[in-house]
Design a protein around this motif. Sequence first.
Motif, short mmCIF file in Angstrom:
data_model
loop_
_atom_site.label_atom_id
_atom_site.label_comp_id
_atom_site.label_asym_id
_atom_site.label_seq_id
_atom_site.Cartn_x
_atom_site.Cartn_y
_atom_site.Cartn_z
N ASP A 169 -3.79 24.20 1.60
CA ASP A 169 -5.21 23.86 1.68
C ASP A 169 -5.48 22.43 1.25
O ASP A 169 -6.51 21.85 1.62
N SER A 170 -4.59 21.85 0.45
CA SER A 170 -4.79 20.49 -0.04
C SER A 170 -4.29 19.42 0.92
O SER A 170 -4.56 18.23 0.72
N HIS A 171 -3.58 19.83 1.96
CA HIS A 171 -2.89 18.85 2.78
C HIS A 171 -3.81 17.97 3.62
O HIS A 171 -3.45 16.84 3.96
N ALA A 172 -5.01 18.47 3.94
CA ALA A 172 -5.94 17.61 4.68
C ALA A 172 -6.31 16.40 3.84
O ALA A 172 -6.34 15.26 4.34
N GLY A 173 -6.58 16.62 2.56
CA GLY A 173 -6.89 15.50 1.66
C GLY A 173 -5.70 14.59 1.45
O GLY A 173 -5.85 13.36 1.42
N TYR A 174 -4.52 15.17 1.30
CA TYR A 174 -3.31 14.36 1.11
C TYR A 174 -3.01 13.53 2.35
O TYR A 174 -2.60 12.37 2.25
N ALA A 175 -3.22 14.13 3.54
CA ALA A 175 -2.98 13.40 4.79
C ALA A 175 -3.96 12.24 4.93
O ALA A 175 -3.60 11.16 5.40
N TYR A 176 -5.19 12.46 4.51
CA TYR A 176 -6.20 11.40 4.52
C TYR A 176 -5.75 10.26 3.62
O TYR A 176 -5.72 9.09 4.02
N GLN A 177 -5.39 10.58 2.40
CA GLN A 177 -4.96 9.57 1.43
C GLN A 177 -3.75 8.79 1.94
O GLN A 177 -3.74 7.55 1.94
N CYS A 178 -2.72 9.49 2.35
CA CYS A 178 -1.48 8.82 2.76
C CYS A 178 -1.66 8.06 4.07
O CYS A 178 -1.05 7.00 4.26
N SER A 179 -2.48 8.58 4.98
CA SER A 179 -2.75 7.87 6.23
C SER A 179 -3.45 6.55 5.95
O SER A 179 -3.17 5.53 6.59
N LEU A 180 -4.37 6.57 4.98
CA LEU A 180 -5.06 5.33 4.60
C LEU A 180 -4.05 4.32 4.06
O LEU A 180 -4.09 3.13 4.43
N TYR A 181 -3.14 4.77 3.21
CA TYR A 181 -2.11 3.88 2.68
C TYR A 181 -1.24 3.31 3.80
O TYR A 181 -0.96 2.11 3.84
N ALA A 182 -0.82 4.20 4.71
CA ALA A 182 0.07 3.77 5.80
C ALA A 182 -0.62 2.78 6.73
O ALA A 182 -0.04 1.78 7.16
N LYS A 183 -1.88 3.07 7.03
CA LYS A 183 -2.64 2.21 7.95
C LYS A 183 -2.83 0.81 7.39
O LYS A 183 -2.56 -0.19 8.06
N ILE A 184 -3.31 0.74 6.15
CA ILE A 184 -3.57 -0.57 5.56
C ILE A 184 -2.27 -1.32 5.30
O ILE A 184 -2.20 -2.54 5.50
#
Length: 271
Positions: A169-184
Amino acid sequence: RRLMEKTREEILEILKNMTFSYSSMNAFKTCPLSFKFSYLDKVKNRDGNIFSDLGNLAHYVMEQYFKGEVEVYELDKLFKDNYDKFVTYNAPTALQRFNYEENTKDKMLKFFNNTDIDNSIYEILCMEDKVNYEIDGIKIVIKPDLIIRRKSDGRVILWDYKTSNYSKDSHAGYAYQCSLYAKIYEIVNGIHVDEMNILYFKETVKPRGKPLIYGRFISLEYDENVLEKFVSDVKDIFNAETWKANLDDFFCQNICGFRNGTCKEKEDRYG
């Protein structure tokens, strides 16, 4: 403590000069009033908690290993030697009957005693380093736990560490966080992140016919539109006209940094 109320203009001026991170944005989503205390009122006296203490210790041990300061067989000793220095808060009363601290310490110690992570097969690209970026007048900072390049195939991998239990259930938030890191990170450095993984220190995996594996990596799906989503979420903060407390029992009494003396709403509810 009595805090001086700020005008709308004063709040907007603070926000315009603020550098937003995933954690500050998520703080607003978790509890707007807690965000106000931290980023607008800049209340200094904050309460910690055992969860962030354990996370800081795990980050420290992994950082020392990837820096080459210790060998893999020294990780359990490094963890034990620094435990009391980092972990200064007790487990919440609600978790003490489950021996939360003892069980968590034991599981993390088993990970550091049995890990087969080989730091020599990776090139470190980013480890707890701040990367700054600006878009639409919004200043953003990221601080990834670890971004590495695997030497054998050149693939770039982002790791984020979690001392919590595995929760899908937490993975949507984790994916958001890590995707932001990867993108920037890609925008600023021109290096594409090929994989994003969560490392759960406390989890174990038992492959059929093979020995128990301590620690569990879970892959995350990259969100190509994460930057637009983040900008939209920050604009919600700019547009906020009230700063209401999210009175979640566990968060308010055990995690919030303003649970002792600053928040009148918490005092009125919990005493």
